[in-house]
Scaffold this motif. Structure first.
Motif, PDB file in Angstrom:
ATOM      1  N   ALA A  88       0.829  -1.203   0.000  1.00  0.00           N
ATOM      2  CA  ALA A  88       0.000   0.000   0.000  1.00  0.00           C
ATOM      3  C   ALA A  88       0.865   1.255   0.000  1.00  0.00           C
ATOM      4  CB  ALA A  88      -0.926  -0.002   1.214  1.00  0.00           C
ATOM      5  N   THR A  89       1.970   1.232   0.727  1.00  0.00           N
ATOM      6  CA  THR A  89       2.895   2.360   0.725  1.00  0.00           C
ATOM      7  C   THR A  89       3.548   2.509  -0.647  1.00  0.00           C
ATOM      8  OG1 THR A  89       3.322   2.088   3.084  1.00  0.00           O
ATOM      9  CG2 THR A  89       4.950   3.318   1.823  1.00  0.00           C
ATOM     10  N   GLU A  90       3.956   1.400  -1.238  1.00  0.00           N
ATOM     11  CA  GLU A  90       4.530   1.451  -2.592  1.00  0.00           C
ATOM     12  C   GLU A  90       3.523   2.028  -3.572  1.00  0.00           C
ATOM     13  OE1 GLU A  90       7.610  -2.321  -2.543  1.00  0.00           O
ATOM     14  OE2 GLU A  90       5.467  -2.734  -2.798  1.00  0.00           O
ATOM     15  N   GLY A  91       2.259   1.597  -3.456  1.00  0.00           N
ATOM     16  CA  GLY A  91       1.226   2.121  -4.338  1.00  0.00           C
ATOM     17  C   GLY A  91       0.934   3.583  -4.105  1.00  0.00           C
ATOM     18  N   LEU A  92       1.036   4.007  -2.844  1.00  0.00           N
ATOM     19  CA  LEU A  92       0.813   5.419  -2.518  1.00  0.00           C
ATOM     20  C   LEU A  92       1.839   6.304  -3.207  1.00  0.00           C
ATOM     21  CD1 LEU A  92      -0.508   7.665  -0.769  1.00  0.00           C
ATOM     22  CD2 LEU A  92       1.120   7.054   1.034  1.00  0.00           C
ATOM     23  N   PHE A  93       3.107   5.941  -3.125  1.00  0.00           N
ATOM     24  CA  PHE A  93       4.147   6.743  -3.765  1.00  0.00           C
ATOM     25  C   PHE A  93       4.039   6.675  -5.292  1.00  0.00           C
ATOM     26  CE2 PHE A  93       5.985   6.804   0.430  1.00  0.00           C
ATOM     27  CZ  PHE A  93       6.673   8.001   0.475  1.00  0.00           C
ATOM     28  N   ALA A  94       3.682   5.500  -5.815  1.00  0.00           N
ATOM     29  CA  ALA A  94       3.497   5.386  -7.261  1.00  0.00           C
ATOM     30  C   ALA A  94       2.337   6.269  -7.718  1.00  0.00           C
ATOM     31  CB  ALA A  94       3.251   3.932  -7.643  1.00  0.00           C
ATOM     32  N   GLY A  95       1.248   6.287  -6.940  1.00  0.00           N
ATOM     33  CA  GLY A  95       0.120   7.143  -7.278  1.00  0.00           C
ATOM     34  C   GLY A  95       0.477   8.611  -7.231  1.00  0.00           C
TER      35      GLY A  95
ATOM     36  N   ALA B 176      13.795   4.258   3.970  1.00  0.00           N
ATOM     37  CA  ALA B 176      13.186   3.417   2.934  1.00  0.00           C
ATOM     38  C   ALA B 176      12.128   4.201   2.166  1.00  0.00           C
ATOM     39  CB  ALA B 176      12.574   2.174   3.559  1.00  0.00           C
ATOM     40  N   LEU B 177      11.378   5.035   2.868  1.00  0.00           N
ATOM     41  CA  LEU B 177      10.381   5.869   2.203  1.00  0.00           C
ATOM     42  C   LEU B 177      11.055   6.901   1.301  1.00  0.00           C
ATOM     43  CD1 LEU B 177       7.820   6.518   5.089  1.00  0.00           C
ATOM     44  CD2 LEU B 177       7.866   4.656   3.422  1.00  0.00           C
ATOM     45  N   ASP B 178      12.185   7.445   1.749  1.00  0.00           N
ATOM     46  CA  ASP B 178      12.925   8.405   0.921  1.00  0.00           C
ATOM     47  C   ASP B 178      13.363   7.752  -0.391  1.00  0.00           C
ATOM     48  OD1 ASP B 178      12.605  10.224   2.975  1.00  0.00           O
ATOM     49  OD2 ASP B 178      14.689  10.127   3.654  1.00  0.00           O
ATOM     50  N   ALA B 179      13.843   6.522  -0.294  1.00  0.00           N
ATOM     51  CA  ALA B 179      14.280   5.804  -1.500  1.00  0.00           C
ATOM     52  C   ALA B 179      13.094   5.505  -2.407  1.00  0.00           C
ATOM     53  CB  ALA B 179      14.993   4.510  -1.108  1.00  0.00           C
ATOM     54  N   LEU B 180      11.978   5.121  -1.800  1.00  0.00           N
ATOM     55  CA  LEU B 180      10.765   4.862  -2.575  1.00  0.00           C
ATOM     56  C   LEU B 180      10.288   6.132  -3.267  1.00  0.00           C
ATOM     57  CD1 LEU B 180       8.655   2.690  -3.249  1.00  0.00           C
ATOM     58  CD2 LEU B 180       7.470   3.297  -1.133  1.00  0.00           C
ATOM     59  N   ALA B 181      10.394   7.245  -2.565  1.00  0.00           N
ATOM     60  CA  ALA B 181      10.011   8.528  -3.160  1.00  0.00           C
ATOM     61  C   ALA B 181      10.869   8.833  -4.381  1.00  0.00           C
ATOM     62  CB  ALA B 181      10.148   9.642  -2.123  1.00  0.00           C
ATOM     63  N   ARG B 182      12.177   8.687  -4.245  1.00  0.00           N
ATOM     64  CA  ARG B 182      13.072   8.994  -5.361  1.00  0.00           C
ATOM     65  C   ARG B 182      12.763   8.133  -6.587  1.00  0.00           C
ATOM     66  NH1 ARG B 182      16.732   9.366  -0.995  1.00  0.00           N
ATOM     67  NH2 ARG B 182      17.488   7.234  -1.327  1.00  0.00           N
ATOM     68  N   SER B 183      12.405   6.895  -6.353  1.00  0.00           N
ATOM     69  CA  SER B 183      12.110   6.001  -7.484  1.00  0.00           C
ATOM     70  C   SER B 183      10.816   6.381  -8.191  1.00  0.00           C
ATOM     71  CB  SER B 183      12.031   4.544  -7.008  1.00  0.00           C
ATOM     72  OG  SER B 183      10.902   4.334  -6.189  1.00  0.00           O
TER      73      SER B 183
ATOM     74  N   ALA C 125       3.142  13.286  20.481  1.00  0.00           N
ATOM     75  CA  ALA C 125       3.035  11.834  20.681  1.00  0.00           C
ATOM     76  C   ALA C 125       3.999  11.046  19.803  1.00  0.00           C
ATOM     77  CB  ALA C 125       1.597  11.366  20.452  1.00  0.00           C
ATOM     78  N   ASN C 126       5.190  11.614  19.592  1.00  0.00           N
ATOM     79  CA  ASN C 126       6.255  10.928  18.850  1.00  0.00           C
ATOM     80  C   ASN C 126       5.879  10.577  17.413  1.00  0.00           C
ATOM     81  OD1 ASN C 126       8.064  10.761  21.195  1.00  0.00           O
ATOM     82  ND2 ASN C 126       6.569   9.285  21.987  1.00  0.00           N
ATOM     83  N   ASN C 127       5.076  11.422  16.812  1.00  0.00           N
ATOM     84  CA  ASN C 127       4.739  11.270  15.396  1.00  0.00           C
ATOM     85  C   ASN C 127       5.535  12.273  14.558  1.00  0.00           C
ATOM     86  OD1 ASN C 127       2.603   9.193  15.415  1.00  0.00           O
ATOM     87  ND2 ASN C 127       1.474  10.691  16.634  1.00  0.00           N
ATOM     88  N   LEU C 128       5.515  12.047  13.260  1.00  0.00           N
ATOM     89  CA  LEU C 128       6.160  12.948  12.308  1.00  0.00           C
ATOM     90  C   LEU C 128       5.196  13.276  11.174  1.00  0.00           C
ATOM     91  CD1 LEU C 128       9.643  11.206  11.783  1.00  0.00           C
ATOM     92  CD2 LEU C 128       9.191  13.230  13.193  1.00  0.00           C
ATOM     93  N   THR C 129       5.383  14.437  10.586  1.00  0.00           N
ATOM     94  CA  THR C 129       4.783  14.741   9.296  1.00  0.00           C
ATOM     95  C   THR C 129       5.923  14.851   8.290  1.00  0.00           C
ATOM     96  OG1 THR C 129       2.874  15.906  10.235  1.00  0.00           O
ATOM     97  CG2 THR C 129       3.428  16.374   7.940  1.00  0.00           C
ATOM     98  N   LEU C 130       5.889  14.011   7.268  1.00  0.00           N
ATOM     99  CA  LEU C 130       6.908  13.999   6.217  1.00  0.00           C
ATOM    100  C   LEU C 130       6.295  14.557   4.942  1.00  0.00           C
ATOM    101  CD1 LEU C 130       8.308  10.385   6.777  1.00  0.00           C
ATOM    102  CD2 LEU C 130       9.178  12.528   7.750  1.00  0.00           C
ATOM    103  N   VAL C 131       7.024  15.452   4.296  1.00  0.00           N
ATOM    104  CA  VAL C 131       6.535  16.081   3.074  1.00  0.00           C
ATOM    105  C   VAL C 131       7.454  15.720   1.918  1.00  0.00           C
ATOM    106  CG1 VAL C 131       5.871  18.244   1.943  1.00  0.00           C
ATOM    107  CG2 VAL C 131       5.569  17.986   4.421  1.00  0.00           C
ATOM    108  N   TYR C 132       6.892  15.167   0.868  1.00  0.00           N
ATOM    109  CA  TYR C 132       7.622  14.839  -0.360  1.00  0.00           C
ATOM    110  C   TYR C 132       7.008  15.655  -1.497  1.00  0.00           C
ATOM    111  CZ  TYR C 132       9.290  10.817   2.293  1.00  0.00           C
ATOM    112  OH  TYR C 132       9.858  10.007   3.248  1.00  0.00           O
ATOM    113  N   ARG C 133       7.845  16.171  -2.362  1.00  0.00           N
ATOM    114  CA  ARG C 133       7.335  16.953  -3.480  1.00  0.00           C
ATOM    115  C   ARG C 133       7.792  16.370  -4.808  1.00  0.00           C
ATOM    116  NH1 ARG C 133       4.652  21.573  -2.110  1.00  0.00           N
ATOM    117  NH2 ARG C 133       4.829  22.116   0.109  1.00  0.00           N
ATOM    118  N   ARG C 134       6.911  16.465  -5.772  1.00  0.00           N
ATOM    119  CA  ARG C 134       7.198  15.964  -7.119  1.00  0.00           C
ATOM    120  C   ARG C 134       8.301  16.800  -7.737  1.00  0.00           C
ATOM    121  NH1 ARG C 134       7.934  13.170 -11.044  1.00  0.00           N
ATOM    122  NH2 ARG C 134       6.385  12.245 -12.415  1.00  0.00           N
ATOM    123  N   GLN C 135       9.314  16.145  -8.275  1.00  0.00           N
ATOM    124  CA  GLN C 135      10.461  16.850  -8.863  1.00  0.00           C
ATOM    125  C   GLN C 135      10.265  17.072 -10.352  1.00  0.00           C
ATOM    126  OE1 GLN C 135      13.053  17.956  -6.637  1.00  0.00           O
ATOM    127  NE2 GLN C 135      11.256  17.424  -5.442  1.00  0.00           N
TER     128      GLN C 135
END
Length: 206
Positions: A120-127, A176-183, A196-206
């Protein structure tokens, strides 16, 4: 009266949504586009969609989920809120390559990647790679594991519990998510520490 009772029965409640909506909205105010369509993947109960649509009235909110009961809950919350900028919820399975939406100006995914198979994570980044245009963001919220950063004991316990419930679940490594993003043509541009020890990660389309 009958319709009101039916809507109340359809609505789900996610306690975490009430806790994290305001801190997440504060971060989204810095990362969301000024206008356009925000596609929310795995909207769950729909409470986030209502909160964010009210907070960002210039944006069109497109909630989605793979679960039919979640879709019903999302639409029930939306009808009650009477927010004109929430679209009807649509069914999206992140693991498949065809999504019923051709474009989006932002993709938001809250608390999904650790409670789903990695496919599902792989599909999310592909989408995101398919739908987003240059500089448009994919935003993830949740608990993660980072190289060189001590994982909080509560997150370690949560990870163990997830894996006991389903071996395909578990906290994902940011690297691993960073690498998936780059691909998929994306690059991480922001990391926001959250309560509560969470993060918000932002990736942008290059």
């Amino acid at each position: 009266m009958g319709r009101a009772r039916a809507a109340g029965q359809l609505k789900r409640h996610a306690p975490a949504a009430a806790r994290n909506s305001a801190p997440l909205a504060d971060v989204l105010a810095r990362e969301l586009p000024q206008a356009g369509v925000v596609l929310e993947i795995a909207s769950g109960s729909g409470e986030h969609a209502v909160f964010m649509a009210r907070r960002f009235p210039a944006l069109e909110w497109q909630p989605s989920d793979v679960d039919t009961d979640a879709l019903a809950s999302i639409d029930a919350w939306s009808r009650e809120a009477r927010a004109g900028n929430i679209r009807p919820a649509i069914a999206i399975d992140a693991t498949v390559s065809h999504w019923p939406l051709a474009v989006a100006d932002c993709i938001l995914c809250v608390n999904m990647v650790h409670i789903s198979p990695y496919a599902a994570t792989e599909g999310l980044f592909a989408g995101a790679g398919r739908l987003l245009s240059k500089e448009q963001p994919l935003i993830l919220y949740g608990p993660f594991v980072e190289e060189g950063v001590e994982t909080a004991p509560s997150n370690l316990a949560f990870d163990a519990d997830l894996k006991a419930r389903n071996p395909a679940w578990g906290l994902r490594e940011v690297e691993a998510l960073d690498a998936l993003a780059r691909s998929n043509g994306l690059q991480r541009t922001a990391r926001h520490e959250m309560p509560a020890n969470n993060l918000t990660l932002v990736y942008r389309r290059q």
